[in-house]
Scaffold this motif. Structure first.
Motif, PDB file in Angstrom:
ATOM      1  N   ALA A 143     -10.252  14.792   5.012  1.00 32.62           N
ATOM      2  CA  ALA A 143      -8.882  14.515   4.563  1.00 32.62           C
ATOM      3  C   ALA A 143      -8.488  13.092   4.920  1.00 32.62           C
ATOM      4  O   ALA A 143      -8.930  12.546   5.939  1.00 32.62           O
ATOM      5  N   ARG A 144      -7.636  12.500   4.081  1.00 33.85           N
ATOM      6  CA  ARG A 144      -7.120  11.161   4.390  1.00 33.85           C
ATOM      7  C   ARG A 144      -5.765  10.973   3.722  1.00 33.85           C
ATOM      8  O   ARG A 144      -5.456  11.616   2.716  1.00 33.85           O
ATOM      9  N   LYS A 145      -4.975  10.072   4.290  1.00 38.00           N
ATOM     10  CA  LYS A 145      -3.657   9.774   3.747  1.00 38.00           C
ATOM     11  C   LYS A 145      -3.700   8.435   3.019  1.00 38.00           C
ATOM     12  O   LYS A 145      -4.354   7.483   3.453  1.00 38.00           O
ATOM     13  N   VAL A 146      -2.952   8.376   1.920  1.00 35.25           N
ATOM     14  CA  VAL A 146      -2.948   7.173   1.100  1.00 35.25           C
ATOM     15  C   VAL A 146      -1.668   7.167   0.270  1.00 35.25           C
ATOM     16  O   VAL A 146      -1.055   8.211   0.032  1.00 35.25           O
ATOM     17  N   ALA A 147      -1.268   5.982  -0.176  1.00 31.27           N
ATOM     18  CA  ALA A 147      -0.101   5.840  -1.044  1.00 31.27           C
ATOM     19  C   ALA A 147      -0.450   4.940  -2.225  1.00 31.27           C
ATOM     20  O   ALA A 147      -1.310   4.056  -2.112  1.00 31.27           O
ATOM     21  N   PRO A 148       0.197   5.130  -3.374  1.00 37.92           N
ATOM     22  CA  PRO A 148      -0.018   4.270  -4.548  1.00 37.92           C
ATOM     23  C   PRO A 148       0.833   3.011  -4.483  1.00 37.92           C
ATOM     24  O   PRO A 148       1.932   3.011  -3.919  1.00 37.92           O
ATOM     25  N   TRP A 149       0.344   1.943  -5.131  1.00 34.74           N
ATOM     26  CA  TRP A 149       0.982   0.630  -4.990  1.00 34.74           C
ATOM     27  C   TRP A 149       0.747  -0.180  -6.263  1.00 34.74           C
ATOM     28  O   TRP A 149      -0.389  -0.496  -6.603  1.00 34.74           O
ATOM     29  N   GLU A 150       1.815  -0.529  -6.974  1.00 32.11           N
ATOM     30  CA  GLU A 150       1.718  -1.361  -8.177  1.00 32.11           C
ATOM     31  C   GLU A 150       2.228  -2.759  -7.873  1.00 32.11           C
ATOM     32  O   GLU A 150       3.294  -2.925  -7.281  1.00 32.11           O
ATOM     33  N   ILE A 151       1.462  -3.771  -8.304  1.00 32.87           N
ATOM     34  CA  ILE A 151       1.762  -5.173  -8.020  1.00 32.87           C
ATOM     35  C   ILE A 151       1.849  -5.926  -9.338  1.00 32.87           C
ATOM     36  O   ILE A 151       0.865  -6.039 -10.070  1.00 32.87           O
ATOM     37  N   GLU A 246       5.803 -11.807  -7.082  1.00 33.75           N
ATOM     38  CA  GLU A 246       5.338 -10.437  -7.245  1.00 33.75           C
ATOM     39  C   GLU A 246       6.507  -9.459  -7.147  1.00 33.75           C
ATOM     40  O   GLU A 246       7.337  -9.563  -6.236  1.00 33.75           O
ATOM     41  N   LEU A 247       6.536  -8.502  -8.053  1.00 30.61           N
ATOM     42  CA  LEU A 247       7.417  -7.344  -7.969  1.00 30.61           C
ATOM     43  C   LEU A 247       6.528  -6.155  -7.626  1.00 30.61           C
ATOM     44  O   LEU A 247       5.611  -5.821  -8.378  1.00 30.61           O
ATOM     45  N   GLU A 248       6.781  -5.515  -6.494  1.00 28.57           N
ATOM     46  CA  GLU A 248       5.894  -4.468  -6.006  1.00 28.57           C
ATOM     47  C   GLU A 248       6.677  -3.184  -5.762  1.00 28.57           C
ATOM     48  O   GLU A 248       7.821  -3.210  -5.309  1.00 28.57           O
ATOM     49  N   SER A 249       6.026  -2.056  -6.051  1.00 29.80           N
ATOM     50  CA  SER A 249       6.626  -0.757  -5.734  1.00 29.80           C
ATOM     51  C   SER A 249       5.527   0.170  -5.240  1.00 29.80           C
ATOM     52  O   SER A 249       4.361   0.029  -5.621  1.00 29.80           O
ATOM     53  N   GLN A 250       5.919   1.108  -4.365  1.00 27.72           N
ATOM     54  CA  GLN A 250       4.954   2.029  -3.774  1.00 27.72           C
ATOM     55  C   GLN A 250       5.471   3.460  -3.847  1.00 27.72           C
ATOM     56  O   GLN A 250       6.686   3.704  -3.858  1.00 27.72           O
ATOM     57  N   GLY A 251       4.520   4.391  -3.868  1.00 30.78           N
ATOM     58  CA  GLY A 251       4.837   5.808  -3.833  1.00 30.78           C
ATOM     59  C   GLY A 251       4.659   6.377  -2.445  1.00 30.78           C
ATOM     60  O   GLY A 251       4.402   5.656  -1.475  1.00 30.78           O
ATOM     61  N   ALA A 252       4.777   7.688  -2.336  1.00 27.86           N
ATOM     62  CA  ALA A 252       4.766   8.366  -1.037  1.00 27.86           C
ATOM     63  C   ALA A 252       3.370   8.377  -0.422  1.00 27.86           C
ATOM     64  O   ALA A 252       2.354   8.505  -1.112  1.00 27.86           O
TER      65      ALA A 252
END
Length: 293
Positions: A143-151, A246-252
């Protein structure tokens, strides 16, 4: 994040594939009534171009890591720099290619991270918006934790960036002058002696206006404790000369068991701007867009 990137720029390293020179049958064009989006599955699945009629919104720089829009995994401390090649530069497998209305692609597996990335691009026929649904799959055995990231790198340096968030909660404080007005925080891009990046707990959207156009990106609204450690729902990066933005957004930040995957959607709206300055008119446009979603 950008120290190594700036060093690379000064060294004069050119990208092996970039927005200005990439050609061939691999390019995919999504079209709505007035806008178009060009994606390159063969080189990192990047969004190379976003146009309203003939006006380009995304950076067309020739330097590496400075053009178009890309997708990374978060937190960055797990891979540092440069970006993970399997996600950012290598060829994606094309799983579905449907006219000018949908493209579904999948990255190679990153041996270092044990993850793969999927991208599903389509057009919302009701609104004309472009819909990017990203996925991250745990290809490993633990198992691992990760989040999404758009740049997203934008083309026009003389822009206005805004989102809904108390101005005094943006961190680190003092790097960019955000002005509170009309229920949002507003930043007019400016030059400074250093490169700057700020973070914010916003309300599920990030907007940018320049050259008479308004770009609104809508995504999941996160609670303050949902982003990855040291990261944030919304991030803005501006270099010292404001020539790179850069305009960046991330998910959970999500726990994935082996074989599990997360999905995260960013909806891109591009339309003529009601104003070029902080205004109720711009906020009315945002409200109309978010309500339609």
């Amino acid at each position: 994040m950008k120290t190594l990137m700036i060093a690379a720029l000064l060294a004069g390293c050119l990208a092996s594939a970039n927005a200005s020179t990439t050609e061939g049958d691999s390019l995919f064009l999504l079209k709505s009534e007035h806008a178009s989006m060009t994606i390159d599955p063969a080189h990192g699945g990047k969004i190379l171009s976003l146009k309203y009629h003939d006006t380009e919104v995304l950076s067309q720089s020739r330097w590496p890591e400075s053009f178009g829009s890309t997708f990374w995994t978060s937190p960055q401390k797990e891979w540092n720099w440069p970006p993970v090649a399997e996600f950012d530069k290598q060829a994606y497998r094309v799983d579905q290619r449907q006219g000018t209305s949908r493209l579904v692609i999948t990255s190679p597996v990153s041996e270092r991270l044990g993850l793969s990335v999927g991208k599903d691009f389509s057009v919302d026929e009701a609104t004309g918006a472009f819909v990017a649904t990203y996925s991250i799959k745990n290809e490993g055995t633990s198992a691992r934790k990760v989040a999404p990231w758009e740049i997203t790198r934008v083309a026009n340096a003389d822009g206005l960036i805004f989102f809904s968030c108390p101005a005094d909660s943006i961190w680190p404080s003092g790097l960019m002058t955000f002005q509170p007005a009309f229920g949002a925080s507003w930043y007019t891009t400016d030059q400074a002696p250093q490169n700057r990046k700020v973070n914010a707990d916003a309300e599920g959207w990030l907007a940018y206006t320049a050259g008479g156009l308004l770009l609104v990106k809508a995504f999941q609204n996160l609670a303050a404790d949902e982003p990855a450690p040291g990261e944030a729902e919304v991030q803005v990066y501006v270099n010292r000369g404001k020539s790179y933005i850069e305009l960046e957004s991330q998910g959970a930040y999500t726990l994935l068991q082996p074989g599990q995957q997360l999905h995260w959607t960013v909806t891109w709206h591009l339309l003529p701007a009601a104003s070029s300055a902080p205004s109720e008119a711009l906020m009315n446009q945002i409200a109309h867009i978010i309500h339609k979603e």
